[in-house]
Structure formats: C-alpha cells, structure tokens
Design an enzyme around this catalytic site. Structure first.
Site, PDB file in Angstrom:
ATOM      1  N   CYS A  43      31.860  29.892  42.142  1.00 48.37           N
ATOM      2  CA  CYS A  43      32.097  30.685  41.161  1.00 48.37           C
ATOM      3  C   CYS A  43      30.723  31.606  41.101  1.00 48.37           C
ATOM      4  O   CYS A  43      30.614  32.934  40.996  1.00 48.37           O
ATOM      5  CB  CYS A  43      32.196  30.065  39.810  1.00 48.37           C
ATOM      6  SG  CYS A  43      32.174  31.194  38.486  1.00 48.37           S
ATOM      7  N   CYS A  48      33.150  34.469  41.148  1.00 49.07           N
ATOM      8  CA  CYS A  48      33.399  35.046  39.938  1.00 49.07           C
ATOM      9  C   CYS A  48      32.154  35.924  39.494  1.00 49.07           C
ATOM     10  O   CYS A  48      32.446  37.260  39.261  1.00 49.07           O
ATOM     11  CB  CYS A  48      33.708  34.206  38.638  1.00 49.07           C
ATOM     12  SG  CYS A  48      34.592  32.688  39.262  1.00 49.07           S
ATOM     13  N   LYS A  51      31.309  38.992  42.210  1.00 49.44           N
ATOM     14  CA  LYS A  51      32.387  39.637  42.170  1.00 49.44           C
ATOM     15  C   LYS A  51      32.456  40.621  40.783  1.00 49.44           C
ATOM     16  O   LYS A  51      32.744  41.789  40.857  1.00 49.44           O
ATOM     17  CB  LYS A  51      33.886  38.966  42.236  1.00 49.44           C
ATOM     18  CG  LYS A  51      35.111  39.403  42.205  1.00 49.44           C
ATOM     19  CD  LYS A  51      35.795  39.926  41.061  1.00 49.44           C
ATOM     20  CE  LYS A  51      35.840  38.817  39.813  1.00 49.44           C
ATOM     21  NZ  LYS A  51      36.969  37.798  40.278  1.00 49.44           N
ATOM     22  N   TYR A 178      44.650  37.334  43.947  1.00 51.06           N
ATOM     23  CA  TYR A 178      43.433  37.879  43.491  1.00 51.06           C
ATOM     24  C   TYR A 178      42.484  38.605  44.406  1.00 51.06           C
ATOM     25  O   TYR A 178      41.998  39.508  43.926  1.00 51.06           O
ATOM     26  CB  TYR A 178      42.791  36.360  43.055  1.00 51.06           C
ATOM     27  CG  TYR A 178      43.461  35.619  41.824  1.00 51.06           C
ATOM     28  CD1 TYR A 178      43.090  36.033  40.475  1.00 51.06           C
ATOM     29  CD2 TYR A 178      44.199  34.679  41.868  1.00 51.06           C
ATOM     30  CE1 TYR A 178      43.738  35.095  39.595  1.00 51.06           C
ATOM     31  CE2 TYR A 178      45.165  34.097  41.150  1.00 51.06           C
ATOM     32  CZ  TYR A 178      44.668  34.221  39.671  1.00 51.06           C
ATOM     33  OH  TYR A 178      45.318  33.523  38.839  1.00 51.06           O
ATOM     34  N   GLU A 182      41.250  42.263  43.969  1.00 50.99           N
ATOM     35  CA  GLU A 182      40.174  42.647  43.384  1.00 50.99           C
ATOM     36  C   GLU A 182      39.163  43.802  44.158  1.00 50.99           C
ATOM     37  O   GLU A 182      38.728  44.721  43.772  1.00 50.99           O
ATOM     38  CB  GLU A 182      39.226  41.333  42.799  1.00 50.99           C
ATOM     39  CG  GLU A 182      40.274  40.778  41.530  1.00 50.99           C
ATOM     40  CD  GLU A 182      39.551  39.625  41.237  1.00 50.99           C
ATOM     41  OE1 GLU A 182      38.710  38.916  42.153  1.00 50.99           O
ATOM     42  OE2 GLU A 182      39.751  39.077  40.333  1.00 50.99           O
ATOM     43  N   HIS A 437      42.596  49.926  14.182  1.00 51.10           N
ATOM     44  CA  HIS A 437      42.922  51.195  14.716  1.00 51.10           C
ATOM     45  C   HIS A 437      41.791  51.918  14.656  1.00 51.10           C
ATOM     46  O   HIS A 437      40.741  51.806  13.942  1.00 51.10           O
ATOM     47  CB  HIS A 437      43.900  51.936  13.849  1.00 51.10           C
ATOM     48  CG  HIS A 437      44.310  53.214  14.235  1.00 51.10           C
ATOM     49  ND1 HIS A 437      45.432  53.488  15.386  1.00 51.10           N
ATOM     50  CD2 HIS A 437      44.180  54.453  13.851  1.00 51.10           C
ATOM     51  CE1 HIS A 437      45.432  54.578  15.510  1.00 51.10           C
ATOM     52  NE2 HIS A 437      44.809  55.372  14.684  1.00 51.10           N
ATOM     53  N   GLU A 442      45.582  47.067  19.346  1.00 52.52           N
ATOM     54  CA  GLU A 442      46.666  46.933  18.172  1.00 52.52           C
ATOM     55  C   GLU A 442      48.046  47.260  18.732  1.00 52.52           C
ATOM     56  O   GLU A 442      48.994  46.668  17.848  1.00 52.52           O
ATOM     57  CB  GLU A 442      46.223  48.143  17.351  1.00 52.52           C
ATOM     58  CG  GLU A 442      46.369  49.568  18.056  1.00 52.52           C
ATOM     59  CD  GLU A 442      45.992  50.594  17.129  1.00 52.52           C
ATOM     60  OE1 GLU A 442      46.513  50.692  15.712  1.00 52.52           O
ATOM     61  OE2 GLU A 442      45.616  51.510  17.420  1.00 52.52           O
TER      62      GLU A 442
HETATM   63  P1  NDP Z   1      45.689  33.850  46.543  1.00 47.15           P
HETATM   64  O1  NDP Z   1      46.460  32.449  46.322  1.00 47.15           O
HETATM   65  O2  NDP Z   1      45.552  34.665  45.117  1.00 47.15           O
HETATM   66  O3  NDP Z   1      46.526  34.535  47.254  1.00 47.15           O
HETATM   67  C1  NDP Z   1      46.825  34.457  48.753  1.00 47.15           C
HETATM   68  C2  NDP Z   1      47.548  35.600  49.286  1.00 47.15           C
HETATM   69  O4  NDP Z   1      47.383  35.284  50.849  1.00 47.15           O
HETATM   70  C3  NDP Z   1      48.862  35.770  48.949  1.00 47.15           C
HETATM   71  O5  NDP Z   1      49.181  36.994  48.876  1.00 47.15           O
HETATM   72  C4  NDP Z   1      49.638  35.092  50.172  1.00 47.15           C
HETATM   73  O6  NDP Z   1      50.978  35.331  50.635  1.00 47.15           O
HETATM   74  C5  NDP Z   1      48.584  35.330  51.306  1.00 47.15           C
HETATM   75  N1  NDP Z   1      48.546  34.158  52.418  1.00 47.15           N
HETATM   76  C6  NDP Z   1      48.576  33.132  52.264  1.00 47.15           C
HETATM   77  N2  NDP Z   1      48.493  32.444  53.216  1.00 47.15           N
HETATM   78  C7  NDP Z   1      48.561  33.227  54.280  1.00 47.15           C
HETATM   79  C8  NDP Z   1      48.615  33.293  55.700  1.00 47.15           C
HETATM   80  N3  NDP Z   1      48.512  32.106  56.474  1.00 47.15           N
HETATM   81  N4  NDP Z   1      48.688  34.475  56.353  1.00 47.15           N
HETATM   82  C9  NDP Z   1      48.913  35.574  55.784  1.00 47.15           C
HETATM   83  N5  NDP Z   1      48.621  35.600  54.488  1.00 47.15           N
HETATM   84  C10 NDP Z   1      48.835  34.666  53.560  1.00 47.15           C
HETATM   85  O7  NDP Z   1      44.310  33.510  47.161  1.00 47.15           O
HETATM   86  P2  NDP Z   1      43.053  34.391  46.969  1.00 47.15           P
HETATM   87  O8  NDP Z   1      42.513  33.988  48.606  1.00 47.15           O
HETATM   88  O9  NDP Z   1      43.280  35.833  46.748  1.00 47.15           O
HETATM   89  O10 NDP Z   1      42.361  33.262  46.099  1.00 47.15           O
HETATM   90  C11 NDP Z   1      42.018  32.072  46.162  1.00 47.15           C
HETATM   91  C12 NDP Z   1      42.165  31.489  44.685  1.00 47.15           C
HETATM   92  O11 NDP Z   1      41.005  31.768  44.036  1.00 47.15           O
HETATM   93  C13 NDP Z   1      43.048  31.910  43.833  1.00 47.15           C
HETATM   94  O12 NDP Z   1      44.782  31.420  43.956  1.00 47.15           O
HETATM   95  C14 NDP Z   1      42.532  31.894  42.424  1.00 47.15           C
HETATM   96  O13 NDP Z   1      42.885  30.590  42.013  1.00 47.15           O
HETATM   97  C15 NDP Z   1      41.307  31.968  42.770  1.00 47.15           C
HETATM   98  N6  NDP Z   1      40.550  33.285  42.263  1.00 47.15           N
HETATM   99  C16 NDP Z   1      40.416  33.608  41.168  1.00 47.15           C
HETATM  100  C17 NDP Z   1      39.819  34.691  40.564  1.00 47.15           C
HETATM  101  C18 NDP Z   1      40.318  34.916  39.187  1.00 47.15           C
HETATM  102  O14 NDP Z   1      40.359  34.048  38.371  1.00 47.15           O
HETATM  103  N7  NDP Z   1      40.257  36.332  38.705  1.00 47.15           N
HETATM  104  C19 NDP Z   1      39.509  35.651  41.686  1.00 47.15           C
HETATM  105  C20 NDP Z   1      39.646  35.330  42.785  1.00 47.15           C
HETATM  106  C21 NDP Z   1      40.069  34.035  43.203  1.00 47.15           C
HETATM  107  P3  NDP Z   1      52.149  35.715  49.472  1.00 47.15           P
HETATM  108  O15 NDP Z   1      52.419  36.939  49.116  1.00 47.15           O
HETATM  109  O16 NDP Z   1      53.126  35.026  50.410  1.00 47.15           O
HETATM  110  O17 NDP Z   1      51.877  34.419  48.261  1.00 47.15           O
END
Ligand code: NDP
Length: 448
Positions: A43, A48, A51, A178, A182, A437, A442
């Site tokens: 983080c 976080c 970012k 995520y 982002e 307001h 709101e």
């Molecule tokens: P996410 O789990 O959010 O998303 C992963 C994405 O990658 C999905 O779209 C998934 O596809 C795809 N994917 C997964 N495996 C593969 C693969 N083998 N090949 C191709 N595509 C794949 O992961 P992130 O890496 O973005 O983030 C990790 C974690 O970190 C998040 O789950 C979250 O918990 C945390 N995080 C939180 C943030 C916040 O609170 N603002 C910011 C950044 C990270 P599909 O469409 O099938 O699901």
C-alpha cells in the site's frame, strides 16, 4: 521469562503486519518484524499511496483544461513525468521512515532480511540467523500475477510502474480490474494512447453493472481503447525499441510500455510454510480460522496472504484483531459485511453492500433508485461527463442494502454514506435527512 527470542515474530512489514506488531507491543509483547524489502508494504511503497498521488497528478490535466471556462488564463502547460515521479518517491521514502520510526517507538525490532519458516516457532533469516518466537504471524501480502506468454518479461507490473523512466506515449494494459482501470485513467490523462486488453467481456467484475458500464462508456468517449475477450499470444521487442503485443485474435497492438494488471497471488512461495505444516489453499493462500490462526497453533496470518479481501483497511483490521486476541486478552474477529471499496479511475467509482444483481438474487423484492446527473462543475466546464448514483433497497424492510456511484469524489462521498448502509438505515432515513445544497452528495437524500 520465555525461552523464545520473541513473543511475536511478524514476517512482512506491510499494513497488516505493522499494525499487528505495534498493537501486540502495546499489549506488552516482545515483538520483531522481518522484512526483505521496505517497511510499509504494498500500500505505502508500491500501491494505494503512490497510485493516489499519481491520480491527483493526472487529474490536473482536466482541471487545467476546465479552469479556462472558469475564467483562468492558463497558458500552455506541459507535464514532466520525472518531477511527479521523484516527488511521489520522496513521499514514499518519508512514509517508509515514519513507519520504521513507529515500530522503533513501540520497541519493535526490525530485521531487514527475508525470513523463512523452519518450524512452528522458528524462522531463519537470509543471513543465517535463527530466531524463535512463541507466535509467528505471516503478513507477507501478495504479488502480481503475470500470465505466462512468450515475451511477458518485456512488460512491467504495479511493482515497477512507479519507477519508469518516461511516461509512455502508447501503453497496453493487461487486465480489466482495479489496477488496469486506475492506470488507464492515469496514463490517459498524461496524454498516452491507452489500450486495455481483458480476457473477459467486462471490466471490474464484482462492481454494480450500471456503474461499471458508465465507466466503460466515459473511458471510451475519452479515447481509451478496449479489447475484450482477448488473449495474449506473444510480446516482441521491435527494432525501434517499442513492443508489439500479439493477441490470439485481431490486429497486434504496438506500445512503449506494457503493464500487467492481471490479479495478485498470495506471497507464500519459498516461505517454508508447507514444511512447517501450514495448510495453504489452491491459490497458495494461508488457510486461517476467524481468529486468523492457521492449521499450526502457533502460526497466524493476516492480510492479502490469506486472500480473503485484498484491501489495506481489511488487513489493518485483521492485524489489530489478531493482536488484541492473542496478546490483549480480548478475542475479536473482523466483520466482513459492508466493506466499502473504490476504484480511483477517471472519474472514480465506489460501492458498498449488495449490487443490484446480488440483491435481486438474494432478496425477495428489491427497489432501485438512480440519479443520473451532470455535476454542476462539469456543466460550466462544458465537460460532457455524467455522474451516476444507485441505491438498492430491500423492498420488504425499506433497508438500504447497497450504494454504488461513479462521479467526482465518489470515494469521499461513499465512505460517509457507507456508515448509514452498515448501520442498516432505511430509504426513509435517507429521505428524512435534509439535503446539503448545492452538493453532489445531496442526490443521496433526493432519490425518487
Ligand atoms: P483484479 O482482481 O482487480 O483484476 C484482475 C483482472 O485481470 C481481471 O479483469 C481479470 O479478468 C484479469 N485476469 C486475471 N487473471 C488473468 C490471466 N491469467 N490472464 C489475463 N487476464 C487475467 O486485479 P488487479 O491486479 O487489478 O488488482 C489486484 C488486487 O489489488 C485487487 O483485486 C484489489 O483487491 C487490490 N487493489 C485495490 C485497489 C483499490 O482499492 N482501489 C487498487 C488496486 C488494487 P476477468 O475479467 O476475467 O475478471
């Protein structure tokens, strides 16, 4: 006096580990932390915090444009990535020092080495020193997953993205979660041509469909390209140094930077856990009970390494509950219901509770209220970008079971509104609250 070197040895100085160490020390435990990288964890060091600072930095692109409509004479502005990067990294250094000082002030010993578990009460540090502890806490977090395709090593992950030499002109982002959304927003605001490539046909699985559709629509209108149902075939370096990303179907995409954001896996490889008898699940996550205890009585785990909810505030709660339970004589568990979360996309989105689809599946009857509006500031700025708020209500009880929103400051607004959802307030309670307001928030008390 205990025969162990420490009462508690924490492996991993991230959000969960640091909180657990500090609270346990406050309860009188003799505590040490082993960390192979920097104090602060994902983080603070490569997640976080940096970012969010990049999100702020990126947003100036829109603010500077909009400022002209508000009468400001903004001359031509240019963006220098290295200035932002260095300032962000300096802030990370400051926080790293602060976290370290915090541990020091609580008499927690920090071992700047990788630790491997060699028994229920024993670890060995990379330098060879053996340490024993009555309790070992695994708080090693998670690490980015990179799909195994030829040339994948040419891409970077969120671990490296904060250190890149240049802001890319063209970037391909793998994933639709995520991090992908982002950074799509961040790089787009910095002027890059962004292509997001995802294996499924949707972004941000788990968020309310209407809200993520709105993000997709806004992102597409801005010029961010999406390739759905797309699988990587190979990545190749071209003569001019750029990358060519070959997909199984369709045209290849050329870029200067390829960012993998395809999920994160628990950091347990090579930690010695299985040999010590700790049971891991199929993803490599440490299996724990509600008190964060693993299959070995003296070994606990909190945070992303347990793969329950991969969010910093959850890891912090788990670390705190663990320390109170094991060292404070106050057994506590974490309540995982109604955890608010946000995506710091451009614009950001946030949600708490059940999505409309989940509510329809779980509840007898559901009422849904939406407000689809153009924020006042966007109207004057001539920015054709609409916000959307959705409230999901259990029709039998009038209870608000979910709130979902996309628009400026959505995470800030949702954090406050999440208190009401968590407390089980009703739609009538929202209606009974007088609007503030003019504000965007709101809308929440004016939903019809
Ligand atoms: P996410 O789990 O959010 O998303 C992963 C994405 O990658 C999905 O779209 C998934 O596809 C795809 N994917 C997964 N495996 C593969 C693969 N083998 N090949 C191709 N595509 C794949 O992961 P992130 O890496 O973005 O983030 C990790 C974690 O970190 C998040 O789950 C979250 O918990 C945390 N995080 C939180 C943030 C916040 O609170 N603002 C910011 C950044 C990270 P599909 O469409 O099938 O699901």
């Amino acid at each position: 006096m205990s025969s162990f070197n420490y009462d508690l040895l924490v492996i991993g100085a991230g959000s969960g580990g640091v909180r657990a160490a500090r609270i346990a020390a406050g309860h009188g435990a003799r505590v040490a932390v082993a960390e192979e990288h920097r104090v602060g964890g994902t983080c603070v060091i490569r997640g976080c915090v940096p970012k969010k600072l990049l999100v702020y930095g990126a947003h100036f692109a829109e603010d500077l444009k909009d400022a002209r409509r508000f009468g400001w004479n903004v001359s031509k502005c240019t963006f220098e990535w290295t200035v932002l990067r260095e300032n962000v990294l300096a802030e990370v250094d400051r926080l790293n020092d602060l976290y370290r000082k915090n541990l020091f002030d609580h008499q927690v010993t920090v071992w700047d080495e990788r630790a491997t578990v060699v028994g229920p009460n024993e670890v060995v540090l990379a330098g060879g020193r053996q340490l024993t502890a009555k309790v070992i806490l695994i708080a090693t977090g998670a690490t980015p997953v990179v799909p195994s395709v030829p040339g994948a090593e040419l891409g970077i992950t969120s671990n490296e993205v904060f250190h890149i030499e240049h802001a890319p002109r063209r970037v391909v982002i793998a994933g639709g979660g995520y991090i992908a959304n982002e950074f799509a927003g961040i790089f787009h605001e910095f002027g890059a041509q962004v292509t997001l490539v995802n294996r499924s046909d949707q972004i941000l699985r788990g968020y309310d469909e209407t809200v993520r559709d709105r993000l997709l629509q806004i992102s597409q209108n801005k010029g961010i390209q999406f390739r759905f149902n797309a699988a990587f075939e190979r990545i190749a370096r071209q003569a001019d140094g750029s990358l060519r990303v070959h997909l199984k179907d369709g045209e290849p995409v050329d870029c200067d930077q390829l960012l993998f954001a395809t999920g994160r896996r628990p950091n347990t490889a090579g930690l010695g856990l299985e040999a010590a008898g700790v049971v891991l699940d199929g993803q490599g996550a440490v299996r724990v009970d509600e008190h964060n205890r693993s299959s070995v009585d003296s070994i606990y785990a909190v945070g992303d390494v347990t793969n329950r909810v991969q969010l910093t505030p959850v890891a912090i709660r788990e670390g705190h509950a663990f320390a109170d339970t094991v060292f404070g004589g106050n057994p506590r568990t974490v309540d995982y219901r109604c955890i608010p979360s946000a995506v710091f996309s451009h614009p950001p989105l946030a949600g708490v509770g059940l999505t409309e689809a989940q509510a329809r599946e779980q509840l007898g009857s559901v009422r849904v209220y939406t407000s689809d509006f153009r924020p006042m500031k966007n109207v004057l700025a001539n920015r054709d970008e609409r916000a959307l708020y959705k409230m999901v209500v259990d029709a039998d009880t009038d209870r608000v079971v979910g709130l979902h929103m996309i628009g400026p400051d959505a995470p800030e607004i949702l954090q406050a509104a999440a208190v009401a959802v968590k407390a089980g307030l009703t739609k009538q309670d929202f209606d009974d609250t007088v609007a503030l307001h003019p504000s965007m928030a709101e809308e929440l008390v004016l939903l019809k």
